[in-house]
Design a protein around this motif. Structure first.
Motif, PDB file in Angstrom:
ATOM      1  N   PHE A   1      -7.753 -14.105  -7.311  1.00  0.00           N
ATOM      2  CA  PHE A   1      -9.196 -13.427  -7.713  1.00  0.00           C
ATOM      3  C   PHE A   1     -10.136 -14.648  -6.671  1.00  0.00           C
ATOM      4  O   PHE A   1     -11.523 -13.622  -6.756  1.00  0.00           O
ATOM      5  N   ALA A   2      -9.920 -15.553  -6.227  1.00  0.00           N
ATOM      6  CA  ALA A   2     -10.936 -16.381  -5.177  1.00  0.00           C
ATOM      7  C   ALA A   2     -11.002 -14.817  -4.283  1.00  0.00           C
ATOM      8  O   ALA A   2     -12.011 -14.546  -3.673  1.00  0.00           O
ATOM      9  N   LEU A   3      -9.529 -14.644  -3.606  1.00  0.00           N
ATOM     10  CA  LEU A   3      -9.769 -13.272  -2.501  1.00  0.00           C
ATOM     11  C   LEU A   3     -10.851 -11.982  -2.583  1.00  0.00           C
ATOM     12  O   LEU A   3     -11.770 -11.714  -2.277  1.00  0.00           O
ATOM     13  N   ILE A   4     -10.792 -11.877  -4.177  1.00  0.00           N
ATOM     14  CA  ILE A   4     -10.957 -11.074  -4.390  1.00  0.00           C
ATOM     15  C   ILE A   4     -11.946 -11.138  -4.587  1.00  0.00           C
ATOM     16  O   ILE A   4     -12.999  -9.861  -4.554  1.00  0.00           O
ATOM     17  N   THR A   5     -12.557 -11.683  -5.179  1.00  0.00           N
ATOM     18  CA  THR A   5     -14.252 -12.088  -5.475  1.00  0.00           C
ATOM     19  C   THR A   5     -14.914 -12.238  -3.657  1.00  0.00           C
ATOM     20  O   THR A   5     -15.958 -11.753  -3.839  1.00  0.00           O
ATOM     21  N   ALA A   6     -14.404 -12.668  -2.824  1.00  0.00           N
ATOM     22  CA  ALA A   6     -14.713 -12.389  -1.330  1.00  0.00           C
ATOM     23  C   ALA A   6     -14.917 -10.985  -1.218  1.00  0.00           C
ATOM     24  O   ALA A   6     -16.157 -10.197  -0.751  1.00  0.00           O
TER      25      ALA A   6
ATOM     26  N   LEU B   1     -27.001 -14.571   4.291  1.00  0.00           N
ATOM     27  CA  LEU B   1     -26.233 -16.036   3.520  1.00  0.00           C
ATOM     28  C   LEU B   1     -25.107 -15.891   3.011  1.00  0.00           C
ATOM     29  O   LEU B   1     -23.994 -14.835   2.565  1.00  0.00           O
ATOM     30  N   TRP B   2     -24.248 -17.152   3.054  1.00  0.00           N
ATOM     31  CA  TRP B   2     -22.886 -17.733   3.269  1.00  0.00           C
ATOM     32  C   TRP B   2     -22.159 -17.133   2.116  1.00  0.00           C
ATOM     33  O   TRP B   2     -22.887 -17.960   0.871  1.00  0.00           O
ATOM     34  N   PHE B   3     -20.996 -16.910   2.246  1.00  0.00           N
ATOM     35  CA  PHE B   3     -20.637 -16.601   0.519  1.00  0.00           C
ATOM     36  C   PHE B   3     -20.298 -17.488  -0.280  1.00  0.00           C
ATOM     37  O   PHE B   3     -20.188 -17.675  -1.536  1.00  0.00           O
ATOM     38  N   VAL B   4     -20.114 -19.072   0.606  1.00  0.00           N
ATOM     39  CA  VAL B   4     -20.254 -20.001  -0.212  1.00  0.00           C
ATOM     40  C   VAL B   4     -20.972 -20.442  -1.640  1.00  0.00           C
ATOM     41  O   VAL B   4     -20.452 -21.061  -2.434  1.00  0.00           O
ATOM     42  N   VAL B   5     -21.752 -19.902  -0.637  1.00  0.00           N
ATOM     43  CA  VAL B   5     -23.244 -20.270  -1.670  1.00  0.00           C
ATOM     44  C   VAL B   5     -23.604 -19.716  -2.743  1.00  0.00           C
ATOM     45  O   VAL B   5     -23.832 -20.095  -3.938  1.00  0.00           O
ATOM     46  N   SER B   6     -23.256 -18.520  -2.888  1.00  0.00           N
ATOM     47  CA  SER B   6     -23.013 -17.262  -4.287  1.00  0.00           C
ATOM     48  C   SER B   6     -21.512 -17.744  -5.042  1.00  0.00           C
ATOM     49  O   SER B   6     -21.475 -17.015  -6.167  1.00  0.00           O
ATOM     50  N   MET B   7     -20.303 -17.946  -4.199  1.00  0.00           N
ATOM     51  CA  MET B   7     -19.199 -18.272  -4.435  1.00  0.00           C
ATOM     52  C   MET B   7     -18.051 -19.224  -4.607  1.00  0.00           C
ATOM     53  O   MET B   7     -17.273 -19.424  -4.117  1.00  0.00           O
ATOM     54  N   PRO B   8     -19.175 -20.666  -4.673  1.00  0.00           N
ATOM     55  CA  PRO B   8     -18.600 -21.967  -4.897  1.00  0.00           C
ATOM     56  C   PRO B   8     -17.176 -21.411  -5.369  1.00  0.00           C
ATOM     57  O   PRO B   8     -15.930 -22.773  -4.529  1.00  0.00           O
ATOM     58  N   VAL B   9     -17.246 -21.566  -6.501  1.00  0.00           N
ATOM     59  CA  VAL B   9     -15.876 -21.994  -7.476  1.00  0.00           C
ATOM     60  C   VAL B   9     -14.145 -20.521  -6.306  1.00  0.00           C
ATOM     61  O   VAL B   9     -13.157 -22.221  -5.979  1.00  0.00           O
ATOM     62  N   ALA B  10     -14.612 -19.586  -5.897  1.00  0.00           N
ATOM     63  CA  ALA B  10     -13.867 -19.050  -5.402  1.00  0.00           C
ATOM     64  C   ALA B  10     -13.259 -20.108  -3.576  1.00  0.00           C
ATOM     65  O   ALA B  10     -11.970 -19.844  -3.857  1.00  0.00           O
TER      66      ALA B  10
ATOM     67  N   ALA C   1      -5.127 -20.679   6.706  1.00  0.00           N
ATOM     68  CA  ALA C   1      -6.089 -21.439   5.724  1.00  0.00           C
ATOM     69  C   ALA C   1      -7.706 -21.235   5.884  1.00  0.00           C
ATOM     70  O   ALA C   1      -8.524 -20.652   5.398  1.00  0.00           O
ATOM     71  N   ALA C   2      -7.414 -22.513   6.768  1.00  0.00           N
ATOM     72  CA  ALA C   2      -9.208 -22.948   6.998  1.00  0.00           C
ATOM     73  C   ALA C   2      -9.916 -22.611   7.804  1.00  0.00           C
ATOM     74  O   ALA C   2     -11.117 -22.230   7.916  1.00  0.00           O
ATOM     75  N   ALA C   3      -8.887 -21.777   9.020  1.00  0.00           N
ATOM     76  CA  ALA C   3      -9.652 -20.417   9.505  1.00  0.00           C
ATOM     77  C   ALA C   3     -10.259 -19.489   8.957  1.00  0.00           C
ATOM     78  O   ALA C   3     -11.289 -18.885   9.164  1.00  0.00           O
ATOM     79  N   MET C   4      -9.029 -18.810   7.540  1.00  0.00           N
ATOM     80  CA  MET C   4     -10.102 -17.817   6.335  1.00  0.00           C
ATOM     81  C   MET C   4     -10.335 -17.664   5.825  1.00  0.00           C
ATOM     82  O   MET C   4     -11.595 -17.497   5.513  1.00  0.00           O
ATOM     83  N   SER C   5     -11.117 -19.433   5.626  1.00  0.00           N
ATOM     84  CA  SER C   5     -12.191 -19.728   4.363  1.00  0.00           C
ATOM     85  C   SER C   5     -12.976 -19.061   5.423  1.00  0.00           C
ATOM     86  O   SER C   5     -13.991 -19.261   4.850  1.00  0.00           O
ATOM     87  N   VAL C   6     -13.733 -19.688   6.160  1.00  0.00           N
ATOM     88  CA  VAL C   6     -15.107 -20.010   6.961  1.00  0.00           C
ATOM     89  C   VAL C   6     -14.877 -18.167   7.375  1.00  0.00           C
ATOM     90  O   VAL C   6     -16.098 -18.112   7.582  1.00  0.00           O
ATOM     91  N   ALA C   7     -14.075 -17.376   7.404  1.00  0.00           N
ATOM     92  CA  ALA C   7     -14.835 -15.700   8.222  1.00  0.00           C
ATOM     93  C   ALA C   7     -15.095 -15.740   6.324  1.00  0.00           C
ATOM     94  O   ALA C   7     -15.526 -14.246   6.246  1.00  0.00           O
ATOM     95  N   LEU C   8     -13.616 -16.174   5.406  1.00  0.00           N
ATOM     96  CA  LEU C   8     -14.541 -15.326   3.775  1.00  0.00           C
ATOM     97  C   LEU C   8     -16.025 -15.958   3.434  1.00  0.00           C
ATOM     98  O   LEU C   8     -16.643 -15.482   2.437  1.00  0.00           O
ATOM     99  N   PHE C   9     -16.081 -17.284   3.266  1.00  0.00           N
ATOM    100  CA  PHE C   9     -17.053 -17.704   2.814  1.00  0.00           C
ATOM    101  C   PHE C   9     -17.980 -18.646   3.676  1.00  0.00           C
ATOM    102  O   PHE C   9     -19.193 -18.889   2.939  1.00  0.00           O
TER     103      PHE C   9
ATOM    104  N   LEU D   1      -8.950 -23.272 -14.078  1.00  0.00           N
ATOM    105  CA  LEU D   1      -8.732 -22.281 -13.418  1.00  0.00           C
ATOM    106  C   LEU D   1      -8.791 -20.924 -12.876  1.00  0.00           C
ATOM    107  O   LEU D   1      -9.945 -20.210 -12.571  1.00  0.00           O
ATOM    108  N   ILE D   2      -7.878 -20.546 -13.588  1.00  0.00           N
ATOM    109  CA  ILE D   2      -8.283 -18.968 -13.928  1.00  0.00           C
ATOM    110  C   ILE D   2      -9.273 -18.239 -14.484  1.00  0.00           C
ATOM    111  O   ILE D   2      -9.652 -17.572 -14.503  1.00  0.00           O
ATOM    112  N   PRO D   3      -9.807 -18.259 -16.303  1.00  0.00           N
ATOM    113  CA  PRO D   3     -11.181 -18.942 -16.150  1.00  0.00           C
ATOM    114  C   PRO D   3     -12.001 -18.629 -15.139  1.00  0.00           C
ATOM    115  O   PRO D   3     -12.797 -17.884 -15.229  1.00  0.00           O
ATOM    116  N   ALA D   4     -11.600 -19.900 -14.614  1.00  0.00           N
ATOM    117  CA  ALA D   4     -12.935 -20.304 -13.753  1.00  0.00           C
ATOM    118  C   ALA D   4     -13.171 -19.076 -12.809  1.00  0.00           C
ATOM    119  O   ALA D   4     -14.185 -18.831 -12.750  1.00  0.00           O
TER     120      ALA D   4
END
Lengths: 453, 320
Positions: B157-162, B181-190, B242-250, B299-302
């Motif tokens: 779900f986190a991946l798909i949100t991005a 605007l970085w995605f981390v701002v609008s999707m911090p939970v993901a 995963a750290a590198a991917m998170s930079v790209a996604l968020f 986590l899943i509901p969030a």
């Protein structure tokens, strides 16, 4: 060449260390652990992770046998060193230097299986307690070459070399022909249907022993009482689990040597999935009084920190475990300023343990002795923490309070007193429960090998 | 959006540099990220001693020189397959992570590729635990599966949100959408769930129970020599990737003022690594049974609510 030697020295300078401490040698172990922390050496979690094996104090016979099996599982380069005196730094230097010599690459003087059989012969010869392994071990081994040595070995670790009766004719120089027998029996608990496929043997057994084919045929033949074996080991049988379902059942032994586990403590149980039943918990061996070992108990804060460090390792919090060890070493030093620093460090560790919501969430509710069960604890402990409190979390918080300087004496229990808490617990919970207790020292071993309380 | 075969910014690394150099670059990046993660981790575990940063190198050389051990009646084929698969999957997951502004591959389903590599890790780690025919090792493998049951859905779900925010599953499109605007701002939970899942699939830090000290290091317990090196390297590369991917996604990929993009990208990745390690080492290991409950109840509901929120933002035209 010089460069290669330099490189080799550098590469081997931070070995994983497997510590086997004889009962009563806590202070020496703390010195060793403090020195290891100072050097950045890590405790090996399994023999596969170890380069050095340090034995501390005079090992009682059964523990010494277990040590042989462990040693056979450590990959080369490796070295073992007995630590008997307090000039620990010098001895560790010597040990790590020995890792770079050719001797570190020598194969076992004899293969592991032979060692097993020798160990077993010694066990028989010195008359140490061979009746502990529970029912079923006194199996009918008419053939003197048959070993039935049940050295279970969880994760390559908790080796326990048992003996079986019927071997009194073995001597310590028993020849290598016994080795296949040693192999076969290994990991088997003849009683139930313990497993070939699941039991672990962790032994380097590769090709050793195969050269002894002249004998092995005989041993292999003499052995197999049950059908369906793999590599000489039986397949797991089934038994009703705690909910009455018919599930695979494996006989397991934890200890006597495991990280985060009191050395010499042995847990035997049936395991289904990772649920343990028919649990028995006891000391493998007595305590050998010698010049180094001492029975005097350390201050309760130091002992509590020791228990906390162990618990934190088991609970998977290595950073805080290290801080607890550092506080422990400072607190047991002779220097006042250092002790004061230790007190502050101990208080900081205690605070983090008691306040961690994460830890509370993770361990609350397990090992619940409950107020009712406190009746089962010895009367002398009534005023102490086990009886006041219930679960692992409460006991650990009590340990933290003791570490921070709460003056009430640490309660110690005999291992058999907590068996009822382990019945039906999962493996993870079992380890946490055992780590949340401080045990009474094992009884002294008299010179004739008998155990005396 | 952009066609990967058209050259220019949409070009893949393989198309721009040739396949072999591109693959080598990915391998090298994997090594750098893995070493970076292991070094930071080592410093934090040793209590902040900077010279501990060389320990991963030292251990690697040690494992190369160490005897490989075996156990009685191992399932050798499956054991070795698992041991090799762990680092291979880790490197493959980097194929869709931007390196120097380009990904090695660019498919219409980059996120699915990344997730598939993590899902295959289930099999690989299971085999590593199964192979040696050992109790602790097998218990570790079971724990990994139980943990996987807990983290896999929140991770998806986190991946798909991005992907939802960008309207594309292509990594470079997701980076491009974050220009303002970085995605981390609008999707911090993901973002947080993604990083936690990374720790879980590398069974590291608070999710290290498959290799826990209470089971003599579980799936790692029978590994020595080069086998141990491969699995440990795989775990470190997974976390670094995963750290590198998170930079790209968020975190907007390589965007930032002044410095060139790859430098920004590297700095952000190192920062994420530092954050993962310092947070992850502050807490004890979670027990898989408790984590499963937390994961399914919270986590899943969030993450679903997060996805819903992002979907509403998409409908309102919030993202370019």
């Amino acid at each position: 060449m010089v460069m290669m030697n330099g490189l080799r020295k550098w590469v081997l300078a931070q070995p994983g260390v497997l510590i086997v401490d004889a009962p009563g040698n806590d202070r020496l172990r703390w010195q060793v652990e403090a020195e290891m922390d100072r050097r950045g050496w890590h405790v090996a979690l399994s023999p596969a992770d170890a380069g050095l094996m340090l034995t501390i104090g005079t090992l009682p016979p059964a523990l010494s046998q277990a040590t042989e099996v462990l040693w056979s599982q450590i990959p080369q380069p490796r070295h073992r060193q007995a630590i008997a005196r307090s000039d620990v730094a010098w001895q560790l230097d010597a040990a790590v230097a020995a890792l770079t010599t050719p001797s570190a690459y020598e194969a076992n003087p004899s293969d592991p299986a032979t060692q097993l059989s020798q160990v077993q012969a010694q066990n028989t010869a010195n008359g140490s307690d061979s009746g502990r392994q529970g029912p079923g071990h006194g199996m009918d081994h008419g053939d003197p070459g048959v070993h039935g040595m049940s050295s279970h070995d969880m994760g390559g670790h908790s080796t326990n070399a048992h003996n079986v009766n019927g071997h009194s004719n073995h001597t310590t120089d028993s020849h290598s022909g016994d080795d296949m027998g040693g192999h076969d029996g290994q990991g088997m608990d003849h009683v139930g249907h313990s497993t070939g496929s699941d039991a672990d043997h962790g032994m380097d057994h590769d090709d050793h022993g195969m050269d002894h084919s002249a004998h092995s045929g005989h041993d292999m033949g003499g052995h197999m009482h049950h059908g369906g074996e793999v590599a000489g080991l039986e397949m797991a049988g089934t038994a009703a689990d705690r909910d009455g379902l018919e599930l695979d059942e494996l006989k397991v032994t934890l200890g006597p040597v495991l990280p985060g586990w009191p050395t010499g403590l042995v847990l035997k149980a049936s395991m289904q999935g990772d649920v343990l039943t028919n649990v028995s918990l006891s000391w493998i061996d007595g305590f050998v009084p010698d010049s180094v070992a001492q029975r005097s108990e350390p201050g309760s804060a130091v002992a509590a920190l020791d228990a906390l460090a162990t618990f934190l390792l088991v609970a998977g919090w290595p950073v805080l475990a290290r801080q607890a060890r550092i506080a422990r070493s400072a607190l047991s030093s002779g220097n006042d300023a250092e002790r004061e620093r230790g007190q502050r460090a101990a208080a900081a560790v205690a605070r983090r343990v008691s306040r961690s919501r994460f830890l509370a969430w993770s361990v609350r509710g397990i090992g619940d002795a409950g107020p009712v069960n406190s009746a089962r604890l010895p009367a002398g402990d009534a005023a102490t923490y086990e009886s006041r409190t219930a679960d692992v979390l409460d006991r650990v918080r009590a340990l933290a309070a003791a570490a921070a300087g709460d003056k009430s004496p640490l309660a110690r229990v005999g291992p058999e007193r907590i068996e009822f808490l382990l019945e039906g617990a999962e493996l993870a919970a079992t380890r946490l429960i055992v780590a949340s207790f401080v045990f009474k020292p094992s009884p002294a071993l008299l010179p004739n090998g008998a155990v005396h309380d | 959006m952009t066609d990967p075969d058209m050259g220019g910014t949409g070009m893949t690394l393989a198309a721009a540099w040739g396949l072999l150099p591109a693959v080598l670059a990915v391998g090298l990046t994997a090594l750098v990220l893995g070493v970076a993660f292991a070094a930071v981790d080592s410093v934090v575990v040793s209590g902040g001693r900077l010279r501990s940063a060389v320990e991963p190198l030292r251990s690697s050389l040690h494992w190369l020189a160490q005897q490989r051990r075996t156990t009685l009646a191992p399932d050798r084929l499956l054991w070795r397959s698992g041991v090799i698969a762990v680092p291979v999957l880790a490197v493959l997951s980097l194929a869709v992570v931007p390196i120097g502004g380009r990904t090695l591959l660019s498919t219409s389903a980059d996120l699915v590729w990344f997730n598939a590599m993590e899902a295959l890790l289930w099999a690989a780690v299971w085999l590593v635990g199964w192979g040696p025919n050992a109790v602790h090792s097998l218990v570790g493998a079971y724990r990994f599966l139980a943990q996987g049951l807990a983290y896999e859905l929140p991770l998806m779900f986190a991946l798909i949100t991005a992907g939802l925010g960008a309207g594309s599953l292509r990594t470079m499109d997701i980076v491009a959408t974050q220009e303002n605007l970085w995605f981390v701002v609008s999707m911090p939970v993901a973002f947080v769930v993604f990083l936690a899942s990374a720790a879980a699939f590398a069974f590291w830090g608070p999710f290290a129970s498959p290799a826990g000290a209470d089971i003599a290091s579980g799936v790692m317990s029978e590994l020595s020599g080069v086998d141990r090196l491969l699995v440990q390297a795989g775990r470190a590369v997974v976390l670094g990737a995963a750290a590198a991917m998170s930079v790209a996604l968020f975190l907007g990929g390589g965007s930032g003022p002044g410095l060139p993009e790859p430098v920004w990208y590297l700095l952000k990745t190192l920062l994420v690594i530092a954050v993962i390690v310092s947070v992850g080492r502050r807490i004890p290991v979670t027990r898989p049974d408790r984590f499963v409950e937390f994961s399914w109840m919270i986590l899943i509901p969030a993450t679903l609510l997060q996805a819903l929120w992002v979907a509403l933002l998409v409908l309102s035209g919030f993202y370019p």
